[in-house]
Design a protein around this motif. Structure first.
Motif, PDB file in Angstrom:
ATOM      1  N   LYS A 151       5.334   0.801   4.941  1.00  9.43           N
ATOM      2  CA  LYS A 151       6.154  -0.206   5.634  1.00  9.43           C
ATOM      3  C   LYS A 151       6.158  -1.513   4.851  1.00  9.43           C
ATOM      4  CE  LYS A 151       8.625  -1.774   9.057  1.00  9.43           C
ATOM      5  NZ  LYS A 151      10.007  -1.263   9.294  1.00  9.43           N
ATOM      6  N   GLU A 152       5.020  -1.867   4.292  1.00  5.83           N
ATOM      7  CA  GLU A 152       4.912  -3.095   3.492  1.00  5.83           C
ATOM      8  C   GLU A 152       5.788  -3.001   2.234  1.00  5.83           C
ATOM      9  OE1 GLU A 152       3.605  -6.787   1.846  1.00  5.83           O
ATOM     10  OE2 GLU A 152       3.605  -5.997   3.891  1.00  5.83           O
ATOM     11  N   LEU A 153       5.838  -1.823   1.636  1.00  7.16           N
ATOM     12  CA  LEU A 153       6.684  -1.621   0.455  1.00  7.16           C
ATOM     13  C   LEU A 153       8.158  -1.817   0.807  1.00  7.16           C
ATOM     14  CD1 LEU A 153       6.907  -0.800  -2.537  1.00  7.16           C
ATOM     15  CD2 LEU A 153       6.848   1.596  -1.795  1.00  7.16           C
ATOM     16  N   GLY A 154       8.505  -1.483   2.034  1.00  7.55           N
ATOM     17  CA  GLY A 154       9.872  -1.749   2.494  1.00  7.55           C
ATOM     18  C   GLY A 154      10.789  -0.549   2.513  1.00  7.55           C
ATOM     19  N   GLU A 203       4.807   7.847  15.213  1.00 10.64           N
ATOM     20  CA  GLU A 203       4.335   6.567  14.695  1.00 10.64           C
ATOM     21  C   GLU A 203       5.273   6.027  13.623  1.00 10.64           C
ATOM     22  OE1 GLU A 203       0.177   4.734  12.936  1.00 10.64           O
ATOM     23  OE2 GLU A 203       0.123   6.388  14.370  1.00 10.64           O
ATOM     24  N   ALA A 204       5.760   6.916  12.752  1.00 12.45           N
ATOM     25  CA  ALA A 204       6.716   6.491  11.725  1.00 12.45           C
ATOM     26  C   ALA A 204       7.975   5.930  12.376  1.00 12.45           C
ATOM     27  CB  ALA A 204       7.065   7.667  10.821  1.00 12.45           C
ATOM     28  N   ARG A 222      -1.673   5.660   6.170  1.00 16.90           N
ATOM     29  CA  ARG A 222      -1.041   4.873   5.104  1.00 16.90           C
ATOM     30  C   ARG A 222       0.371   4.411   5.449  1.00 16.90           C
ATOM     31  NH1 ARG A 222      -5.088   2.946   1.962  1.00 16.90           N
ATOM     32  NH2 ARG A 222      -6.526   4.628   1.343  1.00 16.90           N
ATOM     33  N   LEU A 223       0.827   4.655   6.669  1.00 15.42           N
ATOM     34  CA  LEU A 223       2.162   4.179   7.046  1.00 15.42           C
ATOM     35  C   LEU A 223       2.319   2.666   6.888  1.00 15.42           C
ATOM     36  CD1 LEU A 223       3.037   6.373  10.182  1.00 15.42           C
ATOM     37  CD2 LEU A 223       3.971   6.569   7.861  1.00 15.42           C
ATOM     38  N   ASN A 252      -2.778  13.361   8.945  1.00 11.44           N
ATOM     39  CA  ASN A 252      -3.437  12.161   9.481  1.00 11.44           C
ATOM     40  C   ASN A 252      -3.706  11.137   8.387  1.00 11.44           C
ATOM     41  OD1 ASN A 252      -3.442  12.996  12.164  1.00 11.44           O
ATOM     42  ND2 ASN A 252      -5.382  14.106  11.952  1.00 11.44           N
ATOM     43  N   GLY A 253      -3.909  11.617   7.167  1.00  9.11           N
ATOM     44  CA  GLY A 253      -4.038  10.694   6.042  1.00  9.11           C
ATOM     45  C   GLY A 253      -2.746   9.932   5.795  1.00  9.11           C
TER      46      GLY A 253
END
Length: 562
Positions: free
Chosen positions: A45-48, A91-92, A40-41, A35-36
């Protein structure tokens, strides 16, 4: 089931490795969990990045931090539940991120039901799931100290364990074992995961002669690699695995391949071999070893590093295989400490340089958690701070049998212990770096107040945003994926220079691996129209190169030549 489509999507991908125990704790027990990771997904995602590789998340007594598996179909309770995993995967995928799992099938835990049965009697149907001998047949030493052979009074035999005694090796020559493994693969692939990183997969087939191994690195026992690395049936077994399972899914596979040369890797990864997509080799990881092996003070010699990267590029291209590219992982020291410069003056700039040198190569890059913010070694000052079974064995062996002082041994552990990469991810300046509200299972690196993700994502000049740009360029520029690699200035001990060339585009990559300012004669190596700067870790880098350019300390410069 995800049908095989031969898209080879992994060639365009960048993988981010998550060490679940140290990534993010969601319930305050001091251990990272599924869950942690879910929380942080958005950061990932922001990192790309495209793919998340999770170190083992299966039920385990945690003797070797999850690489001792007691149930392959159950989630380790400290990480959560299967429902938590299903939610993470869903979710990923909804965010366009793929997940690959760590497959650990050279060995199990001694608490696995197969082994609990196997040691009851020689007649037990599970006895032949493992490797037993009436007498110790050779001088092999375990990776974590002592002999690889452990006696079991109940059966009057010794079983083989290449790693801890709690990690008995499976007998892959038994077809029932192989079918059990394939069933485990199907279980996870049918859930929709996107592939596997396969732990020490090149060791699964043992030489039936069980020959003595050479005593190397001043160890107490002989090396088992001569009898286990790329054994007699390994390709047969991997081809069977691919034929029966892997080929039926649109996934990626990367095999950990200790003591595997580039020539041998061609057989694992060749386009017509039907085995693996790529392997993790260790040739560049061994360049700073000394007479005692990994635990050494040496720095990598740049000409040796270039030679390794170049050989692997050439061999993979020749066989239609593919490279995996990495500076660090859960078994290695932090990249910026080992290959760059962790001083406050040069940490950020050298971290960006290392990213440039690696991400412009051909292959699939792997970013280890924290690398994208320039995390450093932990530098624990007492043995009680260490948790890794290997580190504790090394301390005992070096201070005991080898006669090193505790002070000198601790210095070596500070440089090379696996715990250096396993300290909690540094998220913020909050207590325990924002990793947990509880007591972390291993101490947080003391520099988290200055090195953390919260600060990095607010700073456009951070390592994070530089890595984000490197990932973006790989997605946008086919030459980075497909272009031919050509090494330039091979004998230069300070600068790594190479080209990436496609039919209509060329990239010139120049990386200064020193803190010196160097007047670099580009014109000696490139006869072309002036290129245009694509990316650099210095804001004032020349927009075009001339016959010579000034390379700043740890400067990285990529020019696009049309």
């Amino acid at each position: 089931m995800s049908k095989k489509t031969n898209t080879e999507w992994w060639k365009k991908s960048v993988v981010y490795q998550v060490y679940p125990k140290s990534f993010q704790d969601s319930n305050g027990d001091g251990y990272g969990d599924l869950n942690g990771i879910r929380q942080r997904l958005p950061y990932l995602k922001e990192l790309g990045i495209d793919v998340i590789w999770l170190n083992p998340i299966y039920a385990s007594p945690q003797v070797d931090n999850g690489y001792d598996i007691s149930d392959y179909r159950m989630i380790e309770p400290t990480f959560g539940t299967m429902e938590d995993f299903d939610a993470l995967l869903a979710e990923a995928h909804a965010m366009g991120l793929k997940i690959i799992l760590d497959l650990v099938v050279n060995h199990t835990s001694d608490q696995h039901k197969w082994f609990l049965e196997a040691k009851k009697s020689k007649d037990n149907p599970y006895h032949d799931y493992y490797i037993w001998k009436d007498e110790v047949p050779n001088n092999w030493g375990s990776s974590f100290g002592g002999s690889t052979w452990e006696y079991v009074p109940e059966v009057g035999q010794y079983y083989l364990h290449l790693f801890a005694k709690e990690q008995p090796d499976l007998n892959w020559d038994n077809p029932k074992v192989r079918q059990e493994v394939y069933d485990i693969l199907r279980f996870w692939l049918d859930k929709g995961i996107d592939g596997f990183r396969m732990d020490v997969i090149t060791l699964i087939s043992k030489d039936p002669a069980y020959p003595d191994g050479p005593v190397i690195q001043n160890k107490a026992y002989g090396s088992y690699y001569a009898g286990c690395a790329t054994g007699p049936h390994v390709h047969e077994y991997l081809q069977e695995m691919n034929r029966e399972v892997l080929s039926k899914y649109d996934i990626m596979t990367v095999g950990e391949a200790p003591h595997t040369s580039a020539d041998q890797a061609m057989d694992y990864t060749g386009a017509d071999r039907g085995e693996l997509n790529m392997v993790f080799h260790f040739d560049h990881m061994h360049l700073d070893y000394d007479e005692n092996g990994k635990y050494a003070r040496n720095r990598v010699k740049l000409t040796d590093l270039k030679k390794v990267f170049t050989e692997w590029d050439e061999k993979m291209r020749a066989c239609g295989g593919w490279n995996s590219l990495y500076w660090s992982n859960h078994d290695q020291a932090r990249a910026v400490t080992r290959f760059g410069d962790e001083s406050p003056e040069y940490r950020v700039i050298s971290a960006k340089m290392l990213g440039t040198a690696l991400h412009m190569l051909q292959g699939t890059p792997y970013i280890y958690e924290g690398e994208e913010i320039g995390m450093t070694n932990a530098f624990f000052d007492k043995i009680e701070d260490y948790r890794d079974v290997e580190a504790l064995d090394i301390f005992k062996d070096f201070t005991g049998r080898k006669g090193f002082s505790a002070k000198d041994t601790l210095e070596l552990l500070r440089l090379k212990s696996r715990d250096n990469s396993r300290t909690p991810m540094q998220w913020s300046t909050e207590k325990n770096a924002g990793f947990t509200d509880g007591e972390p299972w291993i101490a947080v690196n003391e520099n988290y107040k200055t090195i953390n993700a919260e600060a990095a994502v607010k700073d456009p000049e951070s390592v994070f945003f530089y890595y984000k740009k490197l990932v973006q360029l790989r997605h946008e520029m086919p030459v980075i994926t497909d272009g031919v690699y050509k090494l330039l200035d091979a004998d230069n001990e300070k600068v790594y220079t190479y080209l990436r060339k496609s039919e209509d585009e060329t990239l010139l990559v120049i990386c200064n691996f020193t803190k010196e300012t160097i007047d670099y004669p580009v014109g000696d190596f490139v006869n072309a129209d002036q290129g245009t700067l694509l990316i650099s870790n210095y804001d004032d880098a020349p927009q075009q190169y001339a016959d010579a350019i000034e390379l700043k300390p740890y400067g990285a410069y990529v020019y696009e030549i049309k």
